[in-house]
Design a protein around this motif. Sequence first.
Motif, short mmCIF file in Angstrom:
data_model
loop_
_atom_site.label_atom_id
_atom_site.label_comp_id
_atom_site.label_asym_id
_atom_site.label_seq_id
_atom_site.Cartn_x
_atom_site.Cartn_y
_atom_site.Cartn_z
N MET A 23 6.90 4.63 7.94
CA MET A 23 5.80 3.85 7.63
C MET A 23 6.17 2.68 6.95
SD MET A 23 3.05 5.47 8.80
CE MET A 23 1.93 4.67 7.68
N ILE A 62 -4.33 5.33 3.70
CA ILE A 62 -3.93 3.96 3.89
C ILE A 62 -5.23 3.22 4.16
CG2 ILE A 62 -2.68 2.60 5.52
CD1 ILE A 62 -0.63 4.80 5.50
N ASP A 79 6.11 4.48 2.04
CA ASP A 79 5.85 5.82 1.50
C ASP A 79 6.53 5.89 0.27
OD1 ASP A 79 4.77 6.95 3.63
OD2 ASP A 79 6.56 7.45 4.72
N THR A 126 3.11 -1.50 4.06
CA THR A 126 2.69 0.12 3.87
C THR A 126 4.00 0.71 3.59
OG1 THR A 126 2.79 0.73 6.27
CG2 THR A 126 0.58 0.47 5.16
N HIS A 148 -2.98 8.60 6.77
CA HIS A 148 -3.58 7.58 7.24
C HIS A 148 -5.12 7.09 6.67
CE1 HIS A 148 -0.42 7.05 10.41
NE2 HIS A 148 -0.11 8.60 10.03
N VAL A 172 0.89 -1.18 0.00
CA VAL A 172 0.03 0.09 -0.11
C VAL A 172 1.03 1.37 -0.07
CG1 VAL A 172 -1.51 1.29 1.33
CG2 VAL A 172 -1.92 -1.14 1.13
#
Length: 312
Positions: free
Chosen positions: A158, A80, A96, A94, A77, A9
């Motif tokens: 992240m 996400i 970035d 997750t 957030h 993600v």
Amino acid sequence: MNTPEITVVIPVYNEEDGLQVLFDRLYPALDQLGPSYEIIFVNDGSRDRSAAILREQYQRRPDVTRAILLAANAGQHMAIMAAFENARGQIIVTLDADLQNPPEEIGKLISKMREGYDYVGSIRRQRRDNLFRNWASKAMNRLRERTTRIRITDQGNMLRAYSRSVVNAINSCREVSTFIPALAYTFARNPTEVVVEHEERALGESKYSLYSLIRLNFDLMTAFSLVPLQWFSMLGIVVSMGSAALFVLLIVRRILLGPEAEGLFTLFALAFFLIGLALFGIGLLGEYVGRVYLQVRHRPRYLIEAVLEQQE
């Protein structure tokens, strides 16, 4: 589309300059891992060409690429969360989009998840941030740990992996404002952390200003703990006891030594201190009330404009 083992993600906000570099490193890194995967990019209301670039990338690799285009900026957030609710993988990672966390490090988290952990955080080996940002991050980490009892060594990183069960638990929450790594920690039964490499931002600028970082940490503490209110209550008790003791001292001094002619500015300073303390307490209480207000309105946390994915 078959159910993949891994879902990556990536929230995207005004990252047009660095997206192609991300694609050139991300896909080969995942191809080398071996297991089936999907990548979900979430365009968080970008004002540049990020959405168009994601559309083009989806057309190049529709077999493993999905893109969620939000109608407006909802925050990292919440972006996400939109991906979590659409993720199909058993392990969700997750990452970035700025390449400060190398995509090649994803394999470390996957290997750790296969050892039986349900939540794997990451610690940057050598942060490539400036001295002030490093110091501020460490200070906020200590304060957050004391107030929330959530032990996350590097909360600003992240690059994290979550099991399907943890993501399902996160999806069941309907909070309008949250901090996903901390929320996952509260649901994880067997969390751990690994050390990963950290690089300087490839292109573009950081989307987190000093104000944004302070705001994020304030949200984190008020979302997961009542300790700030309890601390302020204790401080109020201490100040009240101190004020009472000072009053008694002034009465005794007046009886023994007579009225005091000086000390006016001291009283002003004390009054300003107490007024400032009261205003801070009102603001802190307002923060909690504001969170309740946002929650009870039941407005959607994000609006999806389009979802680009290959239909079965």
